[in-house]
Design an enzyme around this catalytic site. Structure first.
Site, PDB file in Angstrom:
ATOM      1  N   GLY A   1      11.685  -3.453  -2.709  1.00 33.98           N
ATOM      2  CA  GLY A   1      12.363  -4.117  -1.596  1.00 33.98           C
ATOM      3  C   GLY A   1      11.914  -3.647  -0.237  1.00 33.98           C
ATOM      4  CG  LEU A   2      14.695  -3.975   2.994  1.00 36.15           C
ATOM      5  CD1 LEU A   2      15.321  -2.894   3.878  1.00 36.15           C
ATOM      6  CD2 LEU A   2      15.071  -5.344   3.556  1.00 36.15           C
TER       7      LEU A   2
ATOM      8  CG  ASP B  89      -2.224   0.688   1.028  1.00 39.19           C
ATOM      9  OD1 ASP B  89      -2.191   1.869   0.674  1.00 39.19           O
ATOM     10  OD2 ASP B  89      -3.281   0.067   1.227  1.00 39.19           O
TER      11      ASP B  89
ATOM     12  CB  CYS C 203       1.332  -0.626   5.140  1.00 35.95           C
ATOM     13  SG  CYS C 203       3.042  -0.303   4.734  1.00 35.95           S
TER      14      CYS C 203
END
Length: 239
Positions: free
Chosen positions: A164-165, A86, A182
């Site tokens: 990714g992160l 999100d 999110c």
């Protein structure tokens, strides 16, 4: 594989500093196609973004709580992307890893891949005495109690990863007030600075620790560091 047989696998890490979101997007697309054709090895981009809100494939604009026109006044950009997940905020003092790796080569499925990204951030937090956990059902990313410290949004194309992160070292948490992080209402966002009692080292050190955790969890025995990589190397433009 037999007892002592371990294939040595190396990971190339591009330390890029602060990169505009769209440039990072273009670079990832380029690297994914190069990884598919084996022109490059498994690679991770390590960077930060200027203040940027990004939406995933689901286009959950309702989770942006201010009019898009107001974002300029707070000095932020908004971008639409092809990753899962999100709405997310990226900005200074947040460590971002964009792995461009072949899941087929390491025999990982998408779920295992995401779990290892979660563990990468959980391990990093534990170095500072912070007990983080993976999201429960309906939660994505990594949490300390009920507070979110790390976000994950990935894209997998023909077995090659991108996006990714993002791990919050010490970002300005006010930026998160303008979104439902999110897509989960009533949740707070936190950072390593806020959760640890330890004095933090430089951000560069924390970025390197994050990459070390990543490399260990994914079984890369060798890290090749590349500094000052141009965002789009000249010799790629002609393609």
């Amino acid at each position: 594989m037999g007892g002592g047989m371990r294939v040595s696998r190396s990971l190339e890490v591009w330390k890029m500093g602060t990169v505009n979101y769209l440039n990072a997007l273009k670079l990832q697309d380029k690297l994914v196609s190069h990884r598919k054709t084996h022109k490059i090895p498994d690679t991770v981009l390590s960077l930060q973004h200027p203040p940027t809100y990004t939406l995933g494939k689901r286009r959950t604009d309702h989770n942006l709580l201010v009019p898009e026109s107001d974002l300029k006044t707070i000095g932020a950009e908004l971008h639409y992307t092809q990753r899962g997940g999100d709405i997310t905020f990226h900005g200074p003092n947040q460590a971002i890893l964009y792995p461009i790796i072949s899941l087929r080569d390491i025999g990982l499925g998408a779920r295992n891949y995401v779990e290892k990204l979660e563990l990468t951030m959980i391990e990093l937090a534990s170095l500072y005495g912070v007990k983080a956990r993976a999201g429960r059902v309906g939660e994505t990313g990594v949490w300390v109690g009920e507070r979110k410290i790390g976000a994950i949004g990935v894209r997998i194309s023909s077995g090659i990863t991108s996006h990714g992160l993002a791990f919050n070292i010490d970002p300005d948490l006010n930026y998160f007030k303008h979104i439902v992080p999110c897509g989960i209402a009533d949740k707070e966002v936190t950072s390593l600075r806020r959760e640890t009692d330890l004095v933090l080292p430089t951000e560069e050190v924390i970025h390197e620790q994050l990459i070390s955790c990543f490399a260990r969890l994914f079984g890369f025995s060798d890290i090749i560091w590349k500094e000052d990589t141009p965002v789009l190397p000249d010799n790629w433009e002609a393609e």
